[in-house]
Write an enzyme that holds these catalytic residues in place. Structure first.
Site, PDB file in Angstrom:
ATOM      1  N   ARG A  84       0.806  -1.231   0.000  1.00 28.42           N
ATOM      2  CA  ARG A  84       0.000   0.000   0.000  1.00 28.42           C
ATOM      3  C   ARG A  84       0.840   1.282   0.000  1.00 28.42           C
ATOM      4  O   ARG A  84       0.338   2.364   0.310  1.00 28.42           O
ATOM      5  CB  ARG A  84      -0.993   0.016   1.168  1.00 28.42           C
ATOM      6  CG  ARG A  84      -2.028  -1.101   1.095  1.00 28.42           C
ATOM      7  CD  ARG A  84      -3.168  -0.850   2.059  1.00 28.42           C
ATOM      8  NE  ARG A  84      -4.185  -1.885   1.945  1.00 28.42           N
ATOM      9  CZ  ARG A  84      -4.253  -2.963   2.715  1.00 28.42           C
ATOM     10  NH1 ARG A  84      -3.339  -3.143   3.686  1.00 28.42           N
ATOM     11  NH2 ARG A  84      -5.201  -3.845   2.554  1.00 28.42           N
ATOM     12  N   LYS A 133       4.209  11.250 -11.414  1.00 30.37           N
ATOM     13  CA  LYS A 133       3.407  10.415 -12.308  1.00 30.37           C
ATOM     14  C   LYS A 133       4.096   9.061 -12.446  1.00 30.37           C
ATOM     15  O   LYS A 133       5.257   8.987 -12.848  1.00 30.37           O
ATOM     16  CB  LYS A 133       3.268  11.055 -13.688  1.00 30.37           C
ATOM     17  CG  LYS A 133       2.142  12.059 -13.800  1.00 30.37           C
ATOM     18  CD  LYS A 133       1.961  12.447 -15.264  1.00 30.37           C
ATOM     19  CE  LYS A 133       0.777  13.371 -15.451  1.00 30.37           C
ATOM     20  NZ  LYS A 133       0.576  13.716 -16.875  1.00 30.37           N
ATOM     21  N   GLU A 164      11.523  17.472 -24.635  1.00 36.20           N
ATOM     22  CA  GLU A 164      10.824  17.874 -23.414  1.00 36.20           C
ATOM     23  C   GLU A 164      11.358  19.210 -22.888  1.00 36.20           C
ATOM     24  O   GLU A 164      10.622  20.001 -22.306  1.00 36.20           O
ATOM     25  CB  GLU A 164      10.944  16.789 -22.343  1.00 36.20           C
ATOM     26  CG  GLU A 164      10.223  15.493 -22.677  1.00 36.20           C
ATOM     27  CD  GLU A 164       8.702  15.573 -22.514  1.00 36.20           C
ATOM     28  OE1 GLU A 164       8.180  16.654 -22.186  1.00 36.20           O
ATOM     29  OE2 GLU A 164       8.044  14.538 -22.709  1.00 36.20           O
ATOM     30  N   LYS A 192       8.695  22.768 -14.279  1.00 35.82           N
ATOM     31  CA  LYS A 192       7.808  21.657 -13.944  1.00 35.82           C
ATOM     32  C   LYS A 192       7.417  21.706 -12.471  1.00 35.82           C
ATOM     33  O   LYS A 192       6.261  21.443 -12.123  1.00 35.82           O
ATOM     34  CB  LYS A 192       8.452  20.314 -14.277  1.00 35.82           C
ATOM     35  CG  LYS A 192       7.480  19.165 -14.011  1.00 35.82           C
ATOM     36  CD  LYS A 192       7.774  17.908 -14.770  1.00 35.82           C
ATOM     37  CE  LYS A 192       6.617  16.930 -14.648  1.00 35.82           C
ATOM     38  NZ  LYS A 192       6.892  15.644 -15.329  1.00 35.82           N
ATOM     39  N   GLU A 217      -3.193  16.807 -11.852  1.00 32.61           N
ATOM     40  CA  GLU A 217      -3.591  17.146 -13.210  1.00 32.61           C
ATOM     41  C   GLU A 217      -5.090  17.402 -13.351  1.00 32.61           C
ATOM     42  O   GLU A 217      -5.767  16.886 -14.242  1.00 32.61           O
ATOM     43  CB  GLU A 217      -3.162  16.039 -14.189  1.00 32.61           C
ATOM     44  CG  GLU A 217      -3.051  16.526 -15.626  1.00 32.61           C
ATOM     45  CD  GLU A 217      -2.430  15.491 -16.546  1.00 32.61           C
ATOM     46  OE1 GLU A 217      -3.115  15.054 -17.476  1.00 32.61           O
ATOM     47  OE2 GLU A 217      -1.255  15.124 -16.317  1.00 32.61           O
ATOM     48  N   ARG A 233      -1.727  21.502 -14.656  1.00 31.97           N
ATOM     49  CA  ARG A 233      -0.711  20.506 -15.026  1.00 31.97           C
ATOM     50  C   ARG A 233      -0.949  19.910 -16.410  1.00 31.97           C
ATOM     51  O   ARG A 233      -0.014  19.417 -17.055  1.00 31.97           O
ATOM     52  CB  ARG A 233      -0.659  19.401 -13.969  1.00 31.97           C
ATOM     53  CG  ARG A 233       0.464  18.397 -14.219  1.00 31.97           C
ATOM     54  CD  ARG A 233       0.699  17.472 -13.040  1.00 31.97           C
ATOM     55  NE  ARG A 233       1.762  16.533 -13.325  1.00 31.97           N
ATOM     56  CZ  ARG A 233       2.344  15.748 -12.434  1.00 31.97           C
ATOM     57  NH1 ARG A 233       1.948  15.789 -11.171  1.00 31.97           N
ATOM     58  NH2 ARG A 233       3.307  14.915 -12.776  1.00 31.97           N
ATOM     59  N   ASN A 279       1.227  18.387 -21.139  1.00 30.08           N
ATOM     60  CA  ASN A 279       0.956  17.391 -22.179  1.00 30.08           C
ATOM     61  C   ASN A 279       0.951  17.994 -23.577  1.00 30.08           C
ATOM     62  O   ASN A 279       0.463  17.354 -24.522  1.00 30.08           O
ATOM     63  CB  ASN A 279      -0.386  16.704 -21.910  1.00 30.08           C
ATOM     64  CG  ASN A 279      -0.327  15.801 -20.696  1.00 30.08           C
ATOM     65  OD1 ASN A 279       0.588  15.009 -20.530  1.00 30.08           O
ATOM     66  ND2 ASN A 279      -1.320  15.936 -19.818  1.00 30.08           N
ATOM     67  N   HIS A 293       1.424  15.794 -26.620  1.00 30.63           N
ATOM     68  CA  HIS A 293       1.361  14.401 -26.200  1.00 30.63           C
ATOM     69  C   HIS A 293       0.166  13.635 -26.770  1.00 30.63           C
ATOM     70  O   HIS A 293       0.231  12.413 -26.900  1.00 30.63           O
ATOM     71  CB  HIS A 293       1.362  14.321 -24.673  1.00 30.63           C
ATOM     72  CG  HIS A 293       2.701  14.546 -24.068  1.00 30.63           C
ATOM     73  ND1 HIS A 293       3.439  15.699 -24.282  1.00 30.63           N
ATOM     74  CD2 HIS A 293       3.472  13.769 -23.253  1.00 30.63           C
ATOM     75  CE1 HIS A 293       4.575  15.620 -23.609  1.00 30.63           C
ATOM     76  NE2 HIS A 293       4.625  14.463 -23.000  1.00 30.63           N
ATOM     77  N   HIS A 341       1.289  10.221 -28.241  1.00 30.43           N
ATOM     78  CA  HIS A 341       0.828   8.921 -27.773  1.00 30.43           C
ATOM     79  C   HIS A 341       0.185   8.119 -28.910  1.00 30.43           C
ATOM     80  O   HIS A 341       0.290   6.882 -28.938  1.00 30.43           O
ATOM     81  CB  HIS A 341      -0.150   9.094 -26.614  1.00 30.43           C
ATOM     82  CG  HIS A 341       0.497   9.581 -25.358  1.00 30.43           C
ATOM     83  ND1 HIS A 341      -0.220  10.022 -24.278  1.00 30.43           N
ATOM     84  CD2 HIS A 341       1.807   9.689 -25.007  1.00 30.43           C
ATOM     85  CE1 HIS A 341       0.613  10.389 -23.319  1.00 30.43           C
ATOM     86  NE2 HIS A 341       1.842  10.196 -23.742  1.00 30.43           N
ATOM     87  N   HIS A 345       9.938   8.004 -26.737  1.00 29.87           N
ATOM     88  CA  HIS A 345       8.854   8.891 -26.316  1.00 29.87           C
ATOM     89  C   HIS A 345       9.158  10.343 -26.693  1.00 29.87           C
ATOM     90  O   HIS A 345       8.289  11.054 -27.211  1.00 29.87           O
ATOM     91  CB  HIS A 345       8.642   8.767 -24.811  1.00 29.87           C
ATOM     92  CG  HIS A 345       7.616   9.708 -24.266  1.00 29.87           C
ATOM     93  ND1 HIS A 345       6.291   9.682 -24.645  1.00 29.87           N
ATOM     94  CD2 HIS A 345       7.727  10.734 -23.372  1.00 29.87           C
ATOM     95  CE1 HIS A 345       5.629  10.641 -24.022  1.00 29.87           C
ATOM     96  NE2 HIS A 345       6.469  11.284 -23.247  1.00 29.87           N
TER      97      HIS A 345
END
Length: 369
Positions: free
Chosen positions: A119, A141, A183, A225, A235, A239, A243, A246, A250, A263
């Site tokens: 957990r 993330k 990036e 960032k 997000e 935030r 992206n 992206h 993606h 990526h």
């Protein structure tokens, strides 16, 4: 050494940026840690695992190394279980600390393992690629991919420290450098037009791994960032601007098969596509869209997307996490240095695809491993 603070509801921590930081990892280890679980892959392990283990062993804690297969195609549930299998077999308890030594794939998957093992246990990010140093290691993330989409299974879970050794970039392949720089320039495009202009002026210095240029680029990227993540950890608002590019990226990764493009290469090309859509739908002047294309090319990333077929593009983008109630949403630029999250008319998206998808052999993206 440069230091950047990240403060979120999920945890506060420092990003340490310095040459030789790998040899000082003991400074990041909590006093009550039991086992230090070094998660890496064979490529990184051959270069840096022994140094990392030596530094971690200086704490007097038990060090357990777990090597995962190398590549985006292994960022999945089966590989995640290799971490759990190794830790459970060695009776790691809730005071074990995972140390993620590698690029974005290792950081994401090791961070997700930390988020769910018993957990939740602590973890330290030790990013070894430029992309992971400026982006994926910061902000909490964590995720693995699903065949339907990238990063569909994950959690927001903050590390207790990010340890950036700028020296490790000297062994980075040129292709990985270019992917990381995508990036870097993203931060300028969405938040800091002055930094974008600095990147234009220093693109070749950055590709050549000039130490001063790299130190500034990494620190400024982390500062930007950290500013965003500190205001919006999960997000729900601001935030999302991180992206930029992206949604297209993606789709490229899923359409070609994860791992065919890095990526960052997909993000670079995706930013060119998002810039064209911004010119069509958000008011970005075409000259600035061309600046984004030119800088993306200058850092060594593709500027034409693969021809996946228009309907396939839409199918893949519909599976993106930024889609809401079936409506595609994009991060677009009203002007350079300012970003908004907004839906875009399908007809304009088709126009942007028409402008940016390769149509001739000369435009066809050539990404060579």
């Amino acid at each position: 050494m440069k230091q950047v603070r990240v403060e979120t509801p999920g945890g506060n921590y420092s990003i340490q940026i310095a040459p030789g930081r790998l040899d000082r990892l003991a400074e990041a280890v909590p006093a009550d840690a039991t086992t230090l679980v070094l998660v890496t892959n064979p490529t990184v392990a051959a270069l840096y695992a022994e140094r990392a283990e030596r530094a971690l062993s200086a704490t007097g804690k038990r060090v357990l190394r777990i090597e995962l297969p190398d590549g985006e195609q292994y960022k999945d549930w089966q590989t995640l279980n290799l971490i759990f299998d190794g830790m459970l077999a060695q009776h790691c308890d809730r005071k074990a600390v995972i140390v993620a030594l590698g690029g974005g794939v290792i950081g994401d998957i090791a961070g997700f393992a930390a988020a769910v093992y018993m957990r939740g246990i602590r973890f330290i990010q030790v990013p070894t690629t430029l992309l992971s140093q400026v982006d994926s290691s910061v902000g909490g993330k964590t995720a693995v991919n699903h065949p339907i989409g990238k990063n569909m299974l994950g959690a927001f879970y903050q590390p207790i420290s990010v340890e950036i050794d700028t020296d490790v970039l000297n062994t980075l392949p040129a292709r990985e450098v270019s992917a990381g720089l995508a990036e870097v320039i993203k931060y300028g495009a969405i938040l800091d037009a002055e930094f974008f202009a600095w990147c234009e002026a220093h693109a070749q210095d950055l590709r050549a791994l000039d130490p001063q240029a790299l130190a500034h680029a990494i620190a400024r990227s982390c500062e930007l960032k950290a500013f965003v993540v500190s205001q919006d950890e999960r997000e729900t608002g601001l935030r999302a601007i991180l992206n930029f590019g992206h949604t297209f990226a993606h789709a490229i990764e899923a359409g070609l098969g994860f791992g065919a493009w890095l990526h960052g290469e997909a993000v670079g090309c995706g930013m060119v596509q998002a810039a064209e859509l911004s010119a069509l739908a958000a008011g970005l002047v075409q000259a600035d869209a061309e600046r984004i294309r030119a800088l993306t090319l200058a850092i060594g990333c593709p500027v034409y997307a693969p021809d996946l077929g228009t309907e396939r593009w839409f199918d893949l983008m519909q599976g993106d996490k930024k889609t809401e109630a079936g409506q595609l949403r994009f991060i677009l630029l009203p002007k350079l240095g300012e970003a908004v999250r907004t839906p875009a008319d399908a007809a304009l998206v088709r126009q942007a695809l028409d402008r940016t998808v390769a149509k001739t052999a000369g435009e066809q993206p050539a990404v060579v491993a």
